[in-house]
Design an enzyme around this catalytic site. Sequence first.
Site, PDB file in Angstrom:
ATOM      1  N   ALA A   1     -25.673  23.988 -40.942  1.00 53.91           N
ATOM      2  CA  ALA A   1     -25.386  22.889 -41.946  1.00 53.91           C
ATOM      3  C   ALA A   1     -24.007  23.031 -42.491  1.00 53.91           C
ATOM      4  O   ALA A   1     -23.863  22.516 -43.832  1.00 53.91           O
ATOM      5  CB  ALA A   1     -26.423  22.680 -42.958  1.00 53.91           C
TER       6      ALA A   1
ATOM      7  N   TYR B   1     -12.602  19.695 -27.667  1.00 56.00           N
ATOM      8  CA  TYR B   1     -12.392  20.416 -28.928  1.00 56.00           C
ATOM      9  C   TYR B   1     -10.907  20.963 -28.751  1.00 56.00           C
ATOM     10  O   TYR B   1     -10.460  21.650 -27.983  1.00 56.00           O
ATOM     11  CB  TYR B   1     -13.171  21.812 -28.602  1.00 56.00           C
ATOM     12  CG  TYR B   1     -14.651  21.283 -28.785  1.00 56.00           C
ATOM     13  CD1 TYR B   1     -14.971  20.311 -29.337  1.00 56.00           C
ATOM     14  CD2 TYR B   1     -15.798  22.368 -28.451  1.00 56.00           C
ATOM     15  CE1 TYR B   1     -16.572  19.800 -29.642  1.00 56.00           C
ATOM     16  CE2 TYR B   1     -16.982  22.101 -28.729  1.00 56.00           C
ATOM     17  CZ  TYR B   1     -17.648  20.754 -28.979  1.00 56.00           C
ATOM     18  OH  TYR B   1     -18.813  20.625 -29.257  1.00 56.00           O
TER      19      TYR B   1
END
Length: 302
Positions: A213, A41
Site C-alpha cells: 500500500a 515498466y
Amino acid sequence: MGLGGSWDAEPLAAADIDAAEAAIQAALEIGITTFDHADIYRRGKAEAAFGEVLARTSGLRERIVLQTKCGIRQAEGDRPGIYDLRGDSIVRRVEESLARLRTDVIDVLLLHRPDPLADPEDVAKALMSLHEQGLVRRFGVSNMSAAQIAYLQAHLGVPLVANQLEMSLHRRDWCEAGVLVNTAEAASIGFPLGTIEHCRANGISLQAWGPLARGRFTGGQETPTERATAELVAALAEEKGTTPETIVLWWLQRHPASIAPVIGSAKPERIRACRDAAQREPDLTHEEWYRLWITARGAALP
C-alpha cells in the site's frame, strides 16, 4: 517496476543495472525466486536491466520464475495510452520482452489489462502459438473479473494460472465485496463479486500488486484511520518479533485464497523487511486478522 532508472527515454545506465542486481540479490537472500515484470515498466528499461543481470550471473535464470505482462501501450506522440490485446501485438510484445530479458522463454505471461476490442479467439490463437513454439510456458491475466477470465478460458487450450489484482490492507474492495452483499454499502464497491471465488474454484493463483500500500501503514500516514492502523501494525510486529511490512503482507497471506504478494519495491532494505512473509507461515489469529481489517476500514462490519 522500480528497476531501470527513470521513466524517460534516457538509455539504461550502468548504475541502473547495479541497482537491479542489488534488488535481485536481496530478494534471493530471503527466498523470493519469482520476479514479475511488464513490458511497459520504465518503458522497457526494467526488463532490460533485469536481462543484463541475468546475462552476467551464471545459473541465475535456472533458479527463478520469470513472469512478465503485455497489453498496455503507453502514449506515443499524438496517440494516447491504449490497451492492445490484438494477437499480432501480443506476439510482438513477447518477442521484445524476450530480447530485453535476455532469455529464450517466459515462464508466465499475464495479459495486463482487459482490452474491450479484443477478440478472444484471436488472443487464444496468439497465446497457443507462443506456447507451442516454447516461448511461453504458462499464461494468466491481470486486473480481470471472473466473467472476463471465463470468457477467455473458453477459447484457450491451456489453463490460465494467475490473476494479478491490486490487493492490500488499504485496497480492500476484493474483500469488502463479499461481506457487503445485501447491504446499502454494496453499491459503493466496484470490485466484481465472485472473482476471488472463481479463481479459487479453478486453481487460478491470486497475485496481489501494491500489497504494501505504498507504505501507508509502514511509513507515512495521511489520515487518522491510517495512523491508527499503522499503530496496530507496529504493535503486532513488536509482539511477534517481525517487521511492520511482514504484518501487512501476512494480512493478505492469512486469507485462504493463498494470495501471493508481489513486492513492488526495488530498495534492498525494504525487500529484506519482508523476510518473514517469505519464510514463515502467517502468524495472525482469526481475531487479529479481523482487528486489522476493521481498523483499516475505519468502521465496524455490517
